[in-house]
Design a protein around this motif. Structure first.
Motif, PDB file in Angstrom:
ATOM      1  N   LYS A  60      -3.769 -33.850   5.204  1.00  0.00           N
ATOM      2  CA  LYS A  60      -3.949 -32.534   5.823  1.00  0.00           C
ATOM      3  C   LYS A  60      -4.810 -31.595   4.974  1.00  0.00           C
ATOM      4  N   ASP A  64      -8.094 -29.928   6.500  1.00  0.00           N
ATOM      5  CA  ASP A  64      -8.193 -28.483   6.733  1.00  0.00           C
ATOM      6  C   ASP A  64      -9.379 -27.874   5.994  1.00  0.00           C
ATOM      7  N   LEU A  95      -1.119 -38.287  12.390  1.00  0.00           N
ATOM      8  CA  LEU A  95      -2.060 -37.180  12.207  1.00  0.00           C
ATOM      9  C   LEU A  95      -3.344 -37.389  13.015  1.00  0.00           C
TER      10      LEU A  95
END
Length: 184
Positions: A60, A64, A95
């Protein structure tokens, strides 16, 4: 990038958090030039040795950062060192990533030299349609080998494309070697 432009090819670059942080303009340029960006984790840990929560965070964080910087939504994940297990794959799928492995390792990271990279790739036993060739942008001799390597691949009849153009997106499973296999 100039050599890739010369050969009119687009490829996939897998991003680590530190590389994105150190090279934001390069990341933007890769997207502007139409290359794929894939996730290679925030810290380049062996993903099989960390908790599932840490796996998720590793994916993540870099995702991001790239999205914030470029607006690009990465969908490919290549585990550092090629190390994966069921938990790594499940986390990637959760994800919305397609986990990626390679079939041809250039061994450029061993710094054997330009000729070694070219020979290893262009004469590799796994080189064939759909092969995924692993090279590293930070390896000592890769940039010097790239022009000749691409020329020889073209002369053998291969077309170099980003991984997003190679992968199956439905009706497949992964075998034990990390290769997609079509479900019949």
């Amino acid at each position: 990038m100039e050599i890739l432009d010369k050969h009119k090819v687009k490829v996939t670059f897998f991003m680590t958090g530190g590389w994105v942080e150190d090279n934001p303009d390069c990341v933007k340029e890769l997207v502007e030039k139409g290359h794929d960006l894939g996730n290679h984790s925030e810290h380049h840990y062996d993903m099989t040795t960390i908790s599932n929560a840490e796996k998720e965070e590793e994916m993540k964080l870099v995702h991001d950062r790239v999205k914030e910087l470029t607006g690009y939504e990465m969908e490919l994940f290549r585990p550092p060192y090629g190390a994966y297990d069921n938990d790594v794959i499940k986390t990637a799928y959760q994800l919305d990533y397609y986990p990626i492995q390679w079939s041809v390792d250039s061994l450029d990271w061993k710094d054997y030299g330009v000729d070694s990279i070219i020979d290893t790739v262009c004469n590799h036993k796994a080189l064939g349609p759909g092969a995924i060739i692993l090279c590293h942008n930070g390896a000592k001799y890769t940039a010097q080998a790239l022009d000749t390597m691409l020329t020889q691949l073209e002369e053998k009849g291969y077309t170099v494309v980003p991984i997003s153009e190679l992968i199956m997106r439905e009706n497949y499973h992964m075998d034990v070697a990390g290769k997609q296999v079509a479900d019949e």
